[in-house]
Structure formats: structure tokens, C-alpha cells
Design a protein around this motif. Structure first.
Motif, short mmCIF file in Angstrom:
data_model
loop_
_atom_site.label_atom_id
_atom_site.label_comp_id
_atom_site.label_asym_id
_atom_site.label_seq_id
_atom_site.Cartn_x
_atom_site.Cartn_y
_atom_site.Cartn_z
N SER A 117 -2.28 2.82 -9.37
CA SER A 117 -1.83 3.83 -8.00
C SER A 117 -2.69 4.74 -7.83
O SER A 117 -3.46 5.42 -8.59
CB SER A 117 -0.36 4.35 -8.37
OG SER A 117 -0.62 5.05 -9.79
N THR A 315 -6.06 0.43 1.74
CA THR A 315 -5.71 1.51 0.77
C THR A 315 -7.15 2.59 0.70
O THR A 315 -6.73 3.81 0.74
CB THR A 315 -5.26 1.05 -0.57
OG1 THR A 315 -4.11 0.26 -0.59
CG2 THR A 315 -4.94 2.28 -1.37
N ARG A 364 0.09 6.97 2.72
CA ARG A 364 1.10 6.89 1.69
C ARG A 364 1.52 8.33 1.06
O ARG A 364 2.72 8.29 0.86
CB ARG A 364 0.90 5.87 0.86
CG ARG A 364 1.04 4.32 1.46
CD ARG A 364 1.33 3.38 0.04
NE ARG A 364 0.30 3.43 -0.84
CZ ARG A 364 -0.65 2.58 -0.89
NH1 ARG A 364 -0.93 1.49 0.31
NH2 ARG A 364 -1.93 2.63 -1.89
N ARG A 367 3.66 10.13 3.16
CA ARG A 367 5.07 9.57 3.22
C ARG A 367 5.80 9.81 1.79
O ARG A 367 7.11 10.17 1.84
CB ARG A 367 4.90 7.85 3.49
CG ARG A 367 6.44 7.21 3.55
CD ARG A 367 6.13 5.78 3.59
NE ARG A 367 5.60 5.39 2.12
CZ ARG A 367 4.91 4.27 2.12
NH1 ARG A 367 4.89 3.25 2.94
NH2 ARG A 367 4.71 3.94 0.77
N ASP A 368 5.33 9.65 0.74
CA ASP A 368 5.76 9.31 -0.51
C ASP A 368 5.85 10.78 -1.24
O ASP A 368 6.87 11.26 -1.84
CB ASP A 368 5.14 8.44 -1.54
CG ASP A 368 5.16 7.10 -1.14
OD1 ASP A 368 5.85 6.73 0.16
OD2 ASP A 368 4.55 6.05 -1.40
N SER A 375 7.77 6.07 7.58
CA SER A 375 7.09 4.88 7.23
C SER A 375 5.71 5.08 7.82
O SER A 375 5.44 5.89 8.41
CB SER A 375 7.62 3.88 8.33
OG SER A 375 7.39 4.10 9.72
N SER A 376 5.03 4.20 7.09
CA SER A 376 3.29 4.26 7.44
C SER A 376 3.19 4.39 9.12
O SER A 376 2.06 5.11 9.83
CB SER A 376 2.48 3.31 6.99
OG SER A 376 2.51 3.62 5.43
#
Length: 558
Positions: A117, A315, A364, A367-368, A375-376
Motif C-alpha cells: 500500500s 498508482t 486515493r 478519497r480514503d 470515488s476517484s
């Protein structure tokens, strides 16, 4: 009632695209480069200890069989005759290391290593000064940290100077590449040690494991790799295009376990259908193309000229610039790598490679971690509402700065905030950050190559964001060109397979590839404004440096 007549499309070419999170099989029309059908299967990652990342080679292989089978079923439903598939290419995640038993076909350990991650500690490379910095061309999301102590021990034994490895391979001594993962397996896994002693072990990156298995495995499977994947092992001499005896001795790797190195476009062997694969019509189809994923994207983008470059937005971002027949060694922390060799008797092409650690990962994070988008896809809508960052700059140095800075002390910052700043401006600044980081890599490439880019070719999931693409053109101040068919990595593998001698169903001449249409984004601001924004970004980067004064030791290392 008479059976429906099969559609006549001319020769077709399949491509296995084996990535870090999924496997896909795609089938293209070799005359138009049109994608006719595909199937995708997610694959698991295992985390046996903190900092360790593994995948099951048998699960990867089974996912390939499943994707081939399902794609063939879909083609049948479209009334397309799968006997028209004349060749298969393979594109794969690079550096991931597999050792298996050639007598039983069983992997001797899980594949090491795939992504972890974002926010993990950066991989360590040993640089000439002896200090530790993130490894060139890597991202904090593509590493397995178990080999850090292996790298530190090896660095103490480097003969002469620290350029011993880099001068032969184009790579720094790093946890990222296959040789140290293989050394770790030899040092720590008894089954691997025993199989090597008994001459039963075979080593390969994912392409080697798949080609060996698909061409028969224990019943005559072909143990090979191509020059692009070999060039990511740290065992391959990129000048002589052979495994290097001195490097193998340095890493303590027995040369007899290494695969034969072939070009990226030739017939390696023929498909032998496994008992688990019903798509029997592919029996005897040649596997004739093999490229590491970033090289495959370079070919799929048709970057065949010296100085052409592509950027893959995922990513992180991977930038490759074709440097032609010459190895260009970077003064700015970029990697020198083999771009492709499209035929046994064809010349080798080299590339400079750099990466942006945090691209899609920053979306991300919004978002997270911050929850400002659900959402992306929402990021484009927010950015569009304001059309500017209003002087806000976001440096996403979550685990240090990579090329061209190599500053592990940096951390992420958002600066230039006012009472007027809202989440839309921060969203816009996040998109700009991806573009500014790309410009820094391309500027480094320009300085190394001496060839200013006339345009940038782009692919990857983030390229569907039109605001991002327009920002990239504005910040680079050159056109950004995006193919209408986004599957450039799989397309590159299919092109290499279809063009192979003995197959010959795909022409790589530029005029024969005009069927691939492009969307072009031109700069819409003046050069002065572009430079002002870029210089302000650099000021923000300087503010991010020096936040971490001591490096904490990594955990999870044996």
C-alpha cells in the motif's frame, strides 16, 4: 436451422497481460489493432510479515488459463473463429521473482514481490556517496522490504567502486530488482537451496514462469525470458545482452538456473493446452512476443524513434524515453534499461526510465484519508468547478521525494492556503501535482538525452481524466497525445507476437499502424504562465524537504 456463419476478420493475435493486481487475456485484430474481446481476473497478494509481499505462482498461472478460456468463449459468442488466433504475446509485471522445480513443475516458494500500500517506506538503493536513497525508477508502492539487509551486506562487498553494478546493468544496487530477491531465497528457503544443489531449480521473472508452463512445463516447457525482463534482474549485461558471469559471482547466483535470453519478438515455443484449459483451439499456437509491461507500453504507443517518450499514469507514473541504439547513463537518478529488441536479428533499443511515486495514489489518499471525494472519478468534477488551484500547491511526498531530488527527508505538504481555499482547489492542486512531477522527470530526461521532447504519449487509467490531460499539456508546454484504444501494454505484446519471424501477421511500419486514432491535447496557456506555475511548484517542493531528521529502522526484515 443453419449455423451462423463465422465472422471473417483476418489474422488475430492474443496477449496475456499479467499485472500486479490482475491478469488479462486480450485478442486484437492484427490489421486494425482493434480490441475484439478480453477477460480479467483479480489476483491476491499475500503479506506474511510486515514489509513482505508475495503472490502464488500457481494462482497466477491458473488466472492466465481462466482468462484465455473465458475470452475464447466470448469470441465464440461474437461469432469470431478462435482458430484465427495466429500468435500470443506476453506482457508482465517486472522484477517479481519465481523459483520452481523443473521435475515437478511446483513453485518452491511464493513469487516475491508485488505492490504494497502507498505510504510504505521507500526502497533503498546504494548510491556512490554511500548514503541511502529511494531506488531510481521505483515507487513506494512497488516493493518488498525483506531484501534490505541483503542489499546492505552486498554493498560492503562491491569491488572497486559502487558503479560496478550500474555500469553493467544500468541499475543501482537496490531491493527492487530480482537478483537480491533470488539471493534472499537462496539464503533463507531450504527447499530452494536443496533444489539448486540437486540441479532441479529454475529461476525466472513472471514471463519465464508463464512461458515455461504454457509451452508444456515438465513436458518440454521452454525456459526463456526476453531482453527487457532480463535487463531488470541486475544479472544481465545490457551491453553484451548476456547474463554476466561477474555479476552472477558477485550475487552468488548459479548461472545454470537462469533462463535463456531471447529477443522480444520471435517464436519461443508452441502452446500446449493444460488439462485445466478447454480452449483446445489454441493448441499449437506460437508464443512469439514477450515484453516487460513498461516496454510493452512503449511499443504499443509506437515509440520507435530516438527521443519519443510515453508516460503511463497509474498508482504511480512510469516514464520511458527511447534513446535509440545507445545506452544513456543518467546524471539525474533515472534508470538505463533495454526498451525492446523486435527480432533475433534486429537491433536492440535502449530507454531511460523514471517514475513518479505518487500519481493515482494521491487521488486515493484524498478519497480514503480525507474523504473529500467518494470515488476517484469525482476528482475531475471537483477540479472542473473551479478550474484553478487558486495558488494552492500540493506536494505528495508521502514517503520522500524520488527522482530528480532523492530526498528521503521530505514529506507531503499542502501550501498557499487562504480562507478562500476549498476542497475543489485542493482537488485541482492534486491533479497539478501529478503533472508537475511528470515535468520534473521529463526535464531530467531532456538533460540526460539532449533531445527536447516534441510531444508526450500517454496511457493508463488516469488518462480518461480530460482536465488532467489538459493540465499536463499546459505544464509541459508541449502537446499530449492519447490513443483512443487505451490497452497499449497488451497491444505492445500483441504487436511483438504478430510481427515475429514465422508469424508475420502484424506490420510494425508506422504507415500500417495509422488505424490507431489519437486524441491530442494542445497547451492552452502561454509559455510565461506555464513557467511561473512550474517555478512556484519548485518553491513548494523545497518547503517539503527536511521534515524527517532521523530515519526509523525498517521492521519485518530477517
Amino acid at each position: 436451422m443453419a449455423a451462423a456463419k463465422k465472422a471473417v476478420l483476418g489474422p488475430l493475435v492474443g496477449a496475456v497481460d499479467q499485472g500486479t493486481s490482475s491478469t488479462r487475456f486480450l485478442v486484437f485484430n492484427s490489421k486494425t489493432a482493434e480490441l475484439l474481446s478480453h477477460h480479467q481476473v483479480e489476483i491476491k497478494q499475500e503479506f506474511p510479515r510486515e514489509g513482505w509481499v508475495e503472490q502464488d505462482p500457481k494462482e497466477i498461472l491458473q488466472s492466465v488459463y481462466e482468462c484465455i478460456e473465458k475470452t475464447c468463449e466470448k469470441l465464440g459468442q461474437l461469432n469470431i473463429d478462435i482458430s484465427n488466433i495466429k500468435a500470443i504475446g506476453v506482457s508482465n509485471q517486472r522484477e517479481t521473482t519465481v523459483v520452481w522445480d523443473k521435475l515437478t513443475g511446483e513453485p518452491l516458494y511464493n513469487a516475491v514481490a508485488a505492490p504494497v500500500s502507498p505510504g510504505s517506506s521507500v526502497p533503498v538503493a546504494v548510491v556512490p556517496s554511500g548514503s541511502s536513497v529511494p531506488a531510481a525508477g521505483t515507487s513506494s508502492v512497488w516493493l518488498d522490504l525483506r531484501t534490505q539487509s541483503t542489499v546492505e551486506n552486498l554493498s560492503k562487498r562491491i569491488p572497486g567502486n559502487n558503479n560496478f553494478v550500474k555500469s553493467k546493468t544500468g541499475l543501482p544496487l537496490s531491493t527492487y530488482f530480482s537478483a537480491v530477491k533470488l539471493r534472499w531465497l537462496l539464503d533463507n528457503v531450504k527447499k530452494v537451496q536443496k533444489a539448486v544443489e540437486e540441479n532441479r531449480a529454475l529461476f525466472g521473472t513472471i514471463d519465464s514462469w508463464l512461458i515455461w508452463s504454457l509451452t508444456g512445463g515438465i513436458n518440454g516447457g521452454v525456459h526463456c525470458t526476453d531482453v527487457t525482463n532480463a535487463s531488470r534482474t541486475m544479472l544481465f549485461n545490457i551491453h553484451s545482452l548476456e547474463w554476466d558471469k561477474e555479476l552472477c559471482e558477485f550475487f552468488g547466483i548459479p548461472m545454470e538456473i537462469l533462463p535463456n535470453v531471447r529477443s522480444s519478438s520471435e517464436i519461443y515455443g508452441l502452446m500446449k493446452i493444460s488439462h485445466s484449459l478447454k480452449a483446445g483451439a489454441l493448441e499449437g499456437v506460437p508464443i512469439s512476443g514477450c515484453l516487460g509491461d513498461q516496454s510493452a507500453a512503449l511499443v504499443g504507443q509506437m515509440c520507435f524513434q530516438d527521443g519519443q517518450a510515453k508516460n503511463t499514469y497509474g498508482t504511480g507514473c512510469f516514464l520511458l524515453c527511447n534513446t535509440g541504439h545507445k545506452c544513456v547513463f543518467s546524471e539525474h537518478g533515472l534508470l538505463t534499461t533495454v526498451a525492446y529488441k523486435l527480432g533475433r536479428d534486429k537491433p536492440v533499443y535502449y530507454a531511460l526510465e523514471g517514475s513518479v511515486a505518487i500519481a493515482g495514489a494521491v487521488i486515493r489518499w484524498l478519497r480514503d484519508n480525507l474523504g473529500i471525494i467518494k470515488s476517484s472519478e469525482e476528482i475531475e468534477k471537483l477540479a472542473k468547478e473551479v478550474g484553478t488551484s487558486y495558488g494552492c500547491y500540493f506536494v505528495p511526498a508521502f514517503s520522500g521525494l524520488y527522482a530528480p531530488y532523492w530526498e528521503p527527508s521530505a514529506r507531503g505538504i499542502i501550501c498557499g492556503l487562504t480562507q478562500f481555499t476549498n476542497k475543489c482547489h485542493i482537488a485541482f492542486a492534486a491533479l497539478e501535482a501529478v503533472c508537475f512531477q511528470t515535468r520534473e522527470i521529463l526535464d531530467a530526461m531532456n538533460r540526460d538525452c539532449g533531445i527536447p521532447l516534441s510531444h508526450l504519449q500517454v496511457d493508463g487509467g488516469m488518462t480518461s481524466n480530460k482536465i488532467l490531460m489538459q493540465l499536463q499539456a499546459d505544464i509541459l508546454y508541449i502537446p499530449v497525445v492519447k490513443p483512443s484504444m487505451p490497452e497499449t501494454t497488451a497491444l505492445g505484446a500483441a504487436m511483438a507476437a504478430g510481427a515475429a519471424e514465422g508469424v508475420g501477421v502484424w506490420s510494425l511500419e508506422p504507415e500500417d499502424l495509422s488505424a490507431v486514432t489519437m486524441e491530442r491535447f494542445e497547451p492552452q496557456i502561454n509559455a510565461e504562465e506555464s513557467e511561473i506555475r512550474y517555478s512556484t511548484w519548485k518553491k513548494a517542493v523545497m518547503k517539503s524537504i527536511g521534515w524527517v531528521t532521523t530515519q526509523s529502522p525498517e521492521s519485518g526484515i530477517p
